[in-house]
Write a protein that holds these residues in place. Structure first.
Motif, PDB file in Angstrom:
ATOM      1  N   ARG A  31      15.309  11.256  -3.789  1.00 19.01           N
ATOM      2  CA  ARG A  31      15.023  10.044  -4.565  1.00 19.01           C
ATOM      3  C   ARG A  31      14.353   8.959  -3.728  1.00 19.01           C
ATOM      4  N   ARG A  32      14.785   8.814  -2.479  1.00 18.10           N
ATOM      5  CA  ARG A  32      14.336   7.686  -1.658  1.00 18.10           C
ATOM      6  C   ARG A  32      13.202   8.013  -0.695  1.00 18.10           C
ATOM      7  N   HIS A  33      13.096   9.280  -0.275  1.00 18.87           N
ATOM      8  CA  HIS A  33      12.167   9.570   0.812  1.00 18.87           C
ATOM      9  C   HIS A  33      11.086  10.602   0.509  1.00 18.87           C
ATOM     10  N   ALA A  34      11.291  11.491  -0.436  1.00 19.38           N
ATOM     11  CA  ALA A  34      10.348  12.591  -0.661  1.00 19.38           C
ATOM     12  C   ALA A  34       8.945  12.077  -0.968  1.00 19.38           C
ATOM     13  N   TRP A  35       8.833  11.146  -1.919  1.00 14.15           N
ATOM     14  CA  TRP A  35       7.503  10.676  -2.290  1.00 14.15           C
ATOM     15  C   TRP A  35       6.874   9.856  -1.164  1.00 14.15           C
ATOM     16  N   ARG A  36       7.655   8.997  -0.547  1.00 13.83           N
ATOM     17  CA  ARG A  36       7.120   8.171   0.551  1.00 13.83           C
ATOM     18  C   ARG A  36       6.640   9.055   1.704  1.00 13.83           C
ATOM     19  N   ASN A  37       7.406  10.065   2.052  1.00 18.44           N
ATOM     20  CA  ASN A  37       6.973  10.993   3.102  1.00 18.44           C
ATOM     21  C   ASN A  37       5.689  11.712   2.715  1.00 18.44           C
ATOM     22  N   GLN A  38       5.575  12.037   1.437  1.00 20.94           N
ATOM     23  CA  GLN A  38       4.366  12.694   0.937  1.00 20.94           C
ATOM     24  C   GLN A  38       3.161  11.761   1.105  1.00 20.94           C
ATOM     25  N   GLU A  39       3.331  10.505   0.710  1.00 24.44           N
ATOM     26  CA  GLU A  39       2.244   9.526   0.848  1.00 24.44           C
ATOM     27  C   GLU A  39       1.824   9.346   2.302  1.00 24.44           C
ATOM     28  N   LEU A  40       2.783   9.347   3.200  1.00 25.79           N
ATOM     29  CA  LEU A  40       2.507   9.140   4.622  1.00 25.79           C
ATOM     30  C   LEU A  40       2.006  10.404   5.322  1.00 25.79           C
ATOM     31  N   GLY A  41       2.073  11.536   4.648  1.00 15.36           N
ATOM     32  CA  GLY A  41       1.658  12.785   5.264  1.00 15.36           C
ATOM     33  C   GLY A  41       2.671  13.333   6.251  1.00 15.36           C
ATOM     34  N   VAL A  42       3.915  12.869   6.157  1.00 14.72           N
ATOM     35  CA  VAL A  42       4.973  13.290   7.071  1.00 14.72           C
ATOM     36  C   VAL A  42       5.547  14.641   6.663  1.00 14.72           C
ATOM     37  N   SER A  43       5.690  14.853   5.374  1.00 12.54           N
ATOM     38  CA  SER A  43       6.157  16.139   4.852  1.00 12.54           C
ATOM     39  C   SER A  43       5.516  16.356   3.497  1.00 12.54           C
ATOM     40  N   ARG A  44       5.599  17.579   3.032  1.00 11.58           N
ATOM     41  CA  ARG A  44       5.099  17.934   1.706  1.00 11.58           C
ATOM     42  C   ARG A  44       6.260  18.530   0.917  1.00 11.58           C
ATOM     43  N   THR A  45       6.500  17.954  -0.244  1.00  7.07           N
ATOM     44  CA  THR A  45       7.563  18.440  -1.114  1.00  7.07           C
ATOM     45  C   THR A  45       6.933  19.112  -2.313  1.00  7.07           C
ATOM     46  N   SER A  46       7.405  20.309  -2.608  1.00  3.29           N
ATOM     47  CA  SER A  46       6.964  21.047  -3.788  1.00  3.29           C
ATOM     48  C   SER A  46       8.139  21.163  -4.734  1.00  3.29           C
ATOM     49  N   VAL A  47       7.844  21.103  -6.020  1.00  2.00           N
ATOM     50  CA  VAL A  47       8.883  21.155  -7.042  1.00  2.00           C
ATOM     51  C   VAL A  47       8.618  22.291  -8.020  1.00  2.00           C
TER      52      VAL A  47
END
Length: 172
Positions: A31-47
């Motif tokens: 909820r708090r970090h997945a999207w922000r990390n995606q925007e920053l290019g730190v990690s990629r989350t797939s759903v």
């Protein structure tokens, strides 16, 4: 029986707040970090989503990492660079409503296949993960992950070469 989408990248308008896997740490991160990390290019989350409603059924997060050579079994340390490049399987969770239906296995298969595919373009020794508990360790062990015997964090890893031998990422 519900139909599910194939794994796809997390989108800004996905409803992460409705997701509940029963583990506060995983829910909070999603909820708090997945999207922000995606925007920053730190990690990629797939759903994976429910096809009819679009609700998130499960997610997996990947990023790059490294493994200290000293963490490996002694037989694997010889003639290896230090540190070794890795793909981090950082988060994997399935919503309570969909647990026990093979979603975690699908996400794991997707993550490992993706790691093998990436290793064909960028050097990578293994997929690394940090299991939360023994139940999660058992899931990873079923996919060939082994404990890194000298890692104080009790990480697990599976070598890309072993994944390829097992048929992950095989083309054509």
């Amino acid at each position: 029986m519900a139909a599910f989408t194939p794994p796809r990248p997390l989108a800004a308008d996905d409803d992460t707040a409705a997701f509940d896997c029963g583990r506060d740490a995983l829910n909070h991160w999603f909820r708090r970090h997945a999207w922000r990390n995606q925007e920053l290019g730190v990690s990629r989350t797939s759903v994976i989503c429910e096809a009819e409603t679009g609700g998130i059924v499960g997610y997996v997060s990947l990023s790059t990492a490294q493994v200290e050579r000293a963490w490996l079994p002694k037989a694997q340390q010889r003639n290896r660079p230090d540190p070794l490049p890795a793909i981090l399987l950082g988060q994997l969770a399935v919503d309570r409503r969909w647990q026990g239906q093979g979603i975690a296995r699908s996400l794991m298969f997707y993550a490992l296949t993706t790691a093998v595919r990436l290793s064909e373009q960028v050097g990578c020794f293994c997929v690394l993960t940090h299991p939360l508990d023994d139940d999660v360790r058992a899931l990873y062990a079923a996919f060939g992950f082994e404990d890194l015997p000298f890692d104080p964090a009790r990480s697990m890893a599976v070598r890309i070469a072993d994944l390829v031998r097992s048929g992950f990422g095989a083309t054509g």
